[in-house]
Design a protein around this motif. Structure first.
Motif, mmCIF file in Angstrom:
data_model
loop_
_atom_site.group_PDB
_atom_site.id
_atom_site.type_symbol
_atom_site.label_atom_id
_atom_site.label_comp_id
_atom_site.label_asym_id
_atom_site.label_seq_id
_atom_site.Cartn_x
_atom_site.Cartn_y
_atom_site.Cartn_z
ATOM 1 N N TYR A 109 0.825 -1.202 0.000
ATOM 2 C CA TYR A 109 0.000 0.000 0.000
ATOM 3 C C TYR A 109 0.866 1.263 0.000
ATOM 4 O O TYR A 109 0.708 2.162 -0.827
ATOM 5 N N PHE A 110 1.841 1.301 0.934
ATOM 6 C CA PHE A 110 2.663 2.504 1.039
ATOM 7 C C PHE A 110 3.593 2.655 -0.160
ATOM 8 O O PHE A 110 3.924 3.763 -0.570
ATOM 9 N N MET A 111 4.017 1.528 -0.716
ATOM 10 C CA MET A 111 4.827 1.565 -1.932
ATOM 11 C C MET A 111 4.057 2.298 -3.036
ATOM 12 O O MET A 111 4.579 3.199 -3.680
ATOM 13 N N MET A 112 2.786 1.944 -3.224
ATOM 14 C CA MET A 112 2.035 2.556 -4.309
ATOM 15 C C MET A 112 1.652 3.998 -3.982
ATOM 16 O O MET A 112 1.580 4.822 -4.882
ATOM 17 N N THR A 113 1.410 4.315 -2.694
ATOM 18 C CA THR A 113 1.072 5.717 -2.399
ATOM 19 C C THR A 113 2.267 6.621 -2.661
ATOM 20 O O THR A 113 2.099 7.805 -2.917
ATOM 21 N N SER A 114 3.476 6.074 -2.611
ATOM 22 C CA SER A 114 4.619 6.963 -2.790
ATOM 23 C C SER A 114 5.184 6.933 -4.207
ATOM 24 O O SER A 114 6.094 7.690 -4.517
ATOM 25 N N LEU A 115 4.661 6.075 -5.065
ATOM 26 C CA LEU A 115 5.149 6.049 -6.451
ATOM 27 C C LEU A 115 4.444 7.139 -7.258
ATOM 28 O O LEU A 115 3.427 6.895 -7.893
ATOM 29 N N SER A 116 5.021 8.332 -7.236
ATOM 30 C CA SER A 116 4.311 9.447 -7.871
ATOM 31 C C SER A 116 4.214 9.267 -9.390
ATOM 32 O O SER A 116 3.331 9.822 -10.027
ATOM 33 N N ALA A 117 5.122 8.466 -9.961
ATOM 34 C CA ALA A 117 5.066 8.254 -11.404
ATOM 35 C C ALA A 117 3.751 7.591 -11.810
ATOM 36 O O ALA A 117 3.265 7.764 -12.934
ATOM 37 N N TYR A 118 3.166 6.809 -10.874
ATOM 38 C CA TYR A 118 1.902 6.141 -11.192
ATOM 39 C C TYR A 118 0.773 6.673 -10.321
ATOM 40 O O TYR A 118 -0.035 5.923 -9.793
ATOM 41 N N GLY A 119 0.764 7.985 -10.168
ATOM 42 C CA GLY A 119 -0.377 8.606 -9.500
ATOM 43 C C GLY A 119 -0.237 8.774 -7.996
ATOM 44 O O GLY A 119 -0.924 9.580 -7.407
ATOM 45 N N GLY A 120 0.649 7.993 -7.371
ATOM 46 C CA GLY A 120 0.824 8.100 -5.921
ATOM 47 C C GLY A 120 -0.496 7.968 -5.184
ATOM 48 O O GLY A 120 -1.312 7.104 -5.515
ATOM 49 N N ASP A 121 -0.690 8.865 -4.220
ATOM 50 C CA ASP A 121 -1.892 8.859 -3.397
ATOM 51 C C ASP A 121 -3.184 8.993 -4.197
ATOM 52 O O ASP A 121 -4.208 8.447 -3.837
ATOM 53 N N ASP A 122 -3.102 9.774 -5.290
ATOM 54 C CA ASP A 122 -4.323 10.103 -6.036
ATOM 55 C C ASP A 122 -4.815 8.963 -6.908
ATOM 56 O O ASP A 122 -5.932 8.987 -7.384
ATOM 57 N N GLY A 123 -3.953 7.982 -7.160
ATOM 58 C CA GLY A 123 -4.341 6.925 -8.076
ATOM 59 C C GLY A 123 -4.255 7.378 -9.512
ATOM 60 O O GLY A 123 -3.823 8.503 -9.801
#
Lengths: 306, 330
Positions: free
Chosen positions: B145-159
């Motif tokens: 979960y936290f990995m994807m929230t911090s990957l700004s290249a793929y939307g980060g928190d916003d999806g």
């Protein structure tokens, strides 16, 4: 990465740590003594914060608010125990998950109805406002220091209660040998209710203390609940001492990790890569820590003797 | 329809999924038939909006069935199953953002990524037991979960928003509401069939045996760890499939799919329906999402009713909906 910044972040980590301890202490007792998974422990923290906001706004004084909010949090905990949790002791963990998840939904929605979805704020009490100079160049807010001191005082008090009073002795015995304690004529149900109410009050106290520096909003207990679970699993389920050490550890690792992992990675990576990876890794650190502890020492750092 | 169903769902001995009797096959068959016929109601004047809810129900039913495979038959309480929903969904989102929008690429990647994640995390988690397993699966899902929230290249928190549904060999067939509906139903039936075949096979018997008494299984020469790991990987892949469909259904991918509340909801769907029957998971997912939708129609504060309802189910319906129904009929 100056020394001052490290010190400030260490204090922030300490403050998060004592807060986590207040929440985890109740959770670990309920879990250890009653073998009860209480997902609703996080919303009790949230409700504490709401009570603080409400009573403070009503009376105009944070300390009067605190004095009113604390027994209210205790009452709510007892009410929940009587209405819901009491019927689920000794049942499957899954039934407990289902019921306490229902309690989360209910209380999150209840505060939204009663106080609205917009975050509330609580002013920092006059006496504890402002900052003091701890060191040349190191200013730190008084209120945060007050949280740390209050948390440490509670920790000492808990240590005394658990290891030097009769009730504490029963709780310790109940955590390791519940059936034996019951066979010796102790009313284990009353003991459970007591532990539960006390745990709820501690979580509520954490919510009250944090209200002036965080925004009080529905759902604020959901993430902190998971952190509290991380703490009690690392510390060893049922162990207050374990919860204390693990709470400080998690508070420090999380806070320092978020501030400095980018800086540390810069030693081996380009600055842009380092800050990107640092931001990705930092929030994962505590979960990596928990998985590692579970893998190597499944019973936690300070297992309650079984 | 008494004995076979009740022995499959309300027993203190392990749920015996011996569903060879024609009567017991009726329950899942009736469920699938109802799903298959639902689109006809639209022709009879029902608002097509409801079909989109049914699609959502079917997708979560796939995830719930996959969880029931390890929970109901393996006794493995995974509190991080939503991670696989997210992995399946992000396989769609990430590949689509790089221009690879075809299901023939996305689906294998989604399944493979789920399998790898399940294998690695399962290999570590399955060495722990009980509450510790619950917590370690939670930890891994939180990492994802936290990995994807911090990957700004793929939307980060916003999806990330998908511009279109996955193509199938270049054709936009999934964009068609009815085609997508039946694709989801097909996936649900396939997932159910795979799990059903697994649990009635020798493999499934070992898995259930290990749930009841792992020591005894070891004594007669089986290594429970390997069987559990295989079940965990299969379960993760099926849930990854649900994630693939979910991303296509909502045309949106977000870390929220992996949040711990999501994992909790999946657990609740399975418990609500009744553990260890597979079709109980489908009934649970249907009941959960239907109630959510129905109550939300009355008030935006529907959780104030839904929460206490869950509490009552936990206290009074020990074996979920299916258990309550079959007990009354017996």
């Amino acid at each position: 990465m100056s020394l001052t910044l490290v010190l400030v972040q260490t204090l922030n980590g300490l403050q998060l740590g004592v807060l986590l301890f207040l929440i985890a202490a109740g959770l670990t007792l309920v879990f250890g003594v009653m073998d009860f998974i209480n997902l609703a422990h996080g919303v009790q923290y949230m409700v504490g914060a709401y009570f603080a906001a409400w009573f403070t706004a009503m009376t105009g004084s944070f300390f009067v608010g605190l004095a009113l909010a604390l027994p209210s949090a205790l009452l709510l905990g007892l009410l929940l125990e009587i209405l819901v949790f009491r019927h689920l002791y000794g049942r499957d963990h899954l039934a407990q998950v289902l019921a306490t998840f229902g309690v989360i939904l209910f209380l999150n929605e209840a505060v939204r109805i009663l106080w609205g979805a917009a975050p509330l704020s609580v002013p920092v009490p006059e006496i504890l406002s402002g900052s003091i100079v701890l060191m040349p160049g190191l200013l730190y807010p008084v209120y945060r220091i007050a949280i740390i001191v209050a948390g440490l005082l509670i920790a000492v008090l808990l240590y005394f209660l658990v290891s030097h009073t009769r009730a504490g002795m029963l709780v310790r015995a109940g955590a390791t040998h519940p059936r034996m304690v019951s066979a010796l004529g102790v009313d284990i149900r009353r003991l459970f209710t007591l532990v539960f109410g006390f745990g709820a009050m501690l979580a509520g106290f954490a919510g009250i203390m944090i209200a002036p520096i965080l925004s009080v909003e529905p759902g604020m207990g959901d993430q902190i609940l998971i952190l509290a679970f991380v703490v009690i699993v690392i510390g060893g389920i049922g162990s207050i001492r374990g919860a204390f050490v693990a709470a400080l550890l998690i508070g420090l690792v999380d806070t320092l990790g978020r501030s400095f992992s980018g800086d540390l990675l810069r030693l081996v990576m380009s600055p842009a890569e380092a800050s990107q990876t640092g931001r990705a890794i930092a929030p994962m650190l505590i979960y990596v820590l928990m998985a590692a502890v579970l893998f190597f020492r499944p019973a936690g750092l300070f297992p309650a003797a079984r | 329809m008494s004995d076979l169903v009740s022995s499959a769902s309300t027993s203190d001995v392990p749920a015996t999924p011996r569903l060879r009797g024609t009567v017991a096959l009726l329950v899942p068959a009736a469920i699938f038939l109802a799903f298959a016929l639902a689109p006809l109601l639209v022709h009879a004047g029902l608002d097509p909006f409801y079909l989109s809810i049914v699609v959502r129900i079917m997708i979560f039913a796939i995830a719930a069935v996959s969880l029931d495979l390890i929970l109901g038959f393996g006794g493995l309480v995974s509190f991080g199953h939503a991670a696989f929903l997210g992995i399946g969904a992000y396989a769609v989102g990430i590949l689509a953002s790089h221009g690879a929008g075809d299901a023939f690429l996305q689906l294998p990647v989604a399944l493979f990524a789920s399998a790898v994640f399940a294998f690695l995390t399962g290999w570590i988690s399955l060495r722990t037991k009980g509450v510790h397993f619950i917590m370690i699966t939670l930890a891994f899902a939180q990492m994802a979960y936290f990995m994807m929230t911090s990957l700004s290249a793929y939307g980060g928190d916003d999806g990330m928003t998908l511009w279109t549904r996955s193509t199938v060999a270049g054709s936009k067939v999934l964009g068609d509401t009815t085609a997508f509906y039946y694709a989801c139903l097909g996936a649900l039936i396939l997932s159910y069939a795979i799990c059903r075949c697994l649990v009635v096979s020798r493999f499934g018997r070992v898995l259930r045996g290990a749930k009841e008494n792992a020591v005894r299984m070891e004594a007669i020469g089986f290594d429970p760890f390997r069987f559990r790991l295989v079940a965990y990987v299969v379960s993760g892949m099926i849930c990854g499939l649900a994630g693939f469909l979910l991303a296509n259904h909502t045309e949106y991918v977000s870390p929220a799919y992996m949040a711990w509340q999501r994992s909790g909801e999946l657990l609740i769907m399975v418990i609500l329906g009744g553990l260890g029957t597979l079709h109980g998971a489908i009934i649970g997912a249907t009941a959960f999402l239907f109630l959510e939708e129905w109550l939300a129609g009355f008030t935006e504060h529907w959780r104030i009713v839904f929460g206490p309802l869950l509490v009552l189910v936990a206290i009074f319906m020990e074996r979920g909906i299916l258990g309550a129904v079959t007990r009354r009929r017996r």
